[in-house]
Write a protein that holds these residues in place. Structure first.
Motif, PDB file in Angstrom:
ATOM      1  N   TRP A 111      -5.995   2.128  40.486  1.00  0.00           N
ATOM      2  CA  TRP A 111      -6.432   1.025  39.631  1.00  0.00           C
ATOM      3  C   TRP A 111      -5.474   0.778  38.472  1.00  0.00           C
ATOM      4  N   THR A 148      -5.760 -13.099  43.575  1.00  0.00           N
ATOM      5  CA  THR A 148      -7.206 -13.011  43.390  1.00  0.00           C
ATOM      6  C   THR A 148      -7.860 -13.840  44.480  1.00  0.00           C
ATOM      7  N   ARG A 155     -12.101 -10.350  44.504  1.00  0.00           N
ATOM      8  CA  ARG A 155     -11.374  -9.081  44.592  1.00  0.00           C
ATOM      9  C   ARG A 155      -9.886  -9.373  44.413  1.00  0.00           C
ATOM     10  N   THR A 156      -9.108  -8.323  44.164  1.00  0.00           N
ATOM     11  CA  THR A 156      -7.676  -8.436  43.891  1.00  0.00           C
ATOM     12  C   THR A 156      -6.888  -7.864  45.053  1.00  0.00           C
ATOM     13  N   LEU A 162      -8.538  -4.252  45.629  1.00  0.00           N
ATOM     14  CA  LEU A 162      -9.339  -3.691  44.547  1.00  0.00           C
ATOM     15  C   LEU A 162     -10.607  -4.540  44.415  1.00  0.00           C
ATOM     16  N   THR A 163     -11.754  -3.900  44.607  1.00  0.00           N
ATOM     17  CA  THR A 163     -13.035  -4.598  44.597  1.00  0.00           C
ATOM     18  C   THR A 163     -13.905  -4.033  43.479  1.00  0.00           C
ATOM     19  N   PRO A 164     -14.287  -4.852  42.502  1.00  0.00           N
ATOM     20  CA  PRO A 164     -15.128  -4.344  41.416  1.00  0.00           C
ATOM     21  C   PRO A 164     -16.514  -3.937  41.908  1.00  0.00           C
ATOM     22  N   GLY A 165     -17.135  -3.013  41.194  1.00  0.00           N
ATOM     23  CA  GLY A 165     -18.487  -2.616  41.524  1.00  0.00           C
ATOM     24  C   GLY A 165     -19.431  -3.813  41.550  1.00  0.00           C
ATOM     25  N   HIS A 208     -19.453  -6.030  43.961  1.00  0.00           N
ATOM     26  CA  HIS A 208     -18.826  -7.125  44.701  1.00  0.00           C
ATOM     27  C   HIS A 208     -18.711  -6.776  46.189  1.00  0.00           C
ATOM     28  N   SER A 222     -16.230  -7.445  49.672  1.00  0.00           N
ATOM     29  CA  SER A 222     -14.819  -7.603  49.970  1.00  0.00           C
ATOM     30  C   SER A 222     -14.645  -7.732  51.485  1.00  0.00           C
ATOM     31  N   ASP A 244     -16.181   1.105  41.337  1.00  0.00           N
ATOM     32  CA  ASP A 244     -15.076   0.263  41.767  1.00  0.00           C
ATOM     33  C   ASP A 244     -14.464   0.845  43.037  1.00  0.00           C
ATOM     34  N   TYR A 263     -11.325   0.819  45.901  1.00  0.00           N
ATOM     35  CA  TYR A 263      -9.948   0.529  46.345  1.00  0.00           C
ATOM     36  C   TYR A 263      -9.879   0.834  47.825  1.00  0.00           C
TER      37      TYR A 263
END
Length: 274
Positions: free
Chosen positions: A81, A133, A141-142, A162-165, A167, A169, A241, A243
């Motif tokens: 991250w 993004t 997600r990124t 990278l997926t935030p909590g 979310h 993906s 989070d 990954y």
């Protein structure tokens, strides 16, 4: 335990390997994947033979040496991250050595056949990555495209997400199991998962139209999920989070997917309010 989940070993092998997927172990033809957990100064060696190799420094830093040159201090981020990844590409018939810098390193080795002799050896610098993004709302997600179609290789496609909590993906669920370019391509795929905090979990579903394959998987830190065919999607629970590192390869080097028609409507911004 489902055969689609490959769990890491509790202790690294002598060469640092904690996880390994081969075409033989996965029951497919193209993708190979390894993760090395190297203490400071620890070394590992590999011979690419008839395969191409993409090295991704997941965390820490490593020196990479081969007959193509010495590349020092690749990587440097503290964890997945903390910035963009450094990597390297090596063609077939290469003997490569890796040595972890101070603090150690977590290194992913991504493999695929390269009968056409691959591409030019080179560093894949994180500073060259154009961060994307993707999605909106709870689908956002990124993406870090490490070795996708805009970077030369013979078979490999590699990216990290990278997926935030809270979310979703790889959403809506999509597949790439039919070799019909440019509409869809057949690509085997691995998902290497990391979680923050590491005690968390994520959910991944893999399923086919006829439901002859229909698995919903709970994965934890450092699990690897195999996607041989079918639609697939991932969810990160609130507070954790996620990954993941994707490795894909198949007969055609093109990422062309088909979304599950039942869920394709969620691509529209109006879906965020429904």
């Amino acid at each position: 335990m489902t055969e689609l989940v490959v769990r890491p070993s509790e202790r690294p092998r002598a060469d640092g390997a904690i996880l390994q997927v081969t075409p033989a172990s996965a029951g497919w033809r193209h993708v190979g994947f390894e993760v090395l957990a190297l203490d400071a100064g620890a070394r590992a060696e590999r011979d690419t033979r008839d395969r191409e190799l993409c090295i991704v420094v997941v965390a820490g830093a490593v020196d990479v040496r081969s007959e193509h040159g010495a590349w020092r201090d690749l990587g440097g981020r503290a964890d997945p991250w903390s910035g963009r990844p450094d990597g390297a590409y090596l063609p077939p018939e290469t003997r490569v050595g890796l040595e972890a810098a101070a603090g150690g390193a977590e290194v992913a080795l991504c493999w695929a056949p390269a009968p056409g002799r691959g591409a030019a050896p080179r560093v894949l610098g994180g500073e060259e990555i154009e961060v994307e993004t993707r999605g909106f709302g709870a689908q956002e997600r990124t993406i870090h495209p490490i070795l996708m179609g805009d970077r030369e290789a013979e078979s490999l496609l590699v990216c990290e997400v990278l997926t935030p909590g809270g979310h979703w993906s790889s959403y809506p669920p999509h597949k790439h199991d039919r070799d019909d370019p440019p509409r869809e391509t057949f690509l085997e795929e691995t998902y290497y998962h990391r979680l923050s905090p590491a005690r968390g979990f994520a959910l991944q579903r893999v399923y086919s139209d006829d439901r002859s394959l229909d698995e919903t998987l709970a994965v934890v830190d450092r699990d690897c999920v195999l996607v041989p065919r079918g639609y697939h999607t991932v969810s990160a629970p609130p507070g954790y989070d996620l990954y993941y590192l994707n490795v894909m390869a198949g007969p055609t080097r093109l990422w062309a997917v088909a979304n599950d028609p039942d869920h394709e409507w969620t691509l529209t911004p109006q879906a965020a309010s429904r």
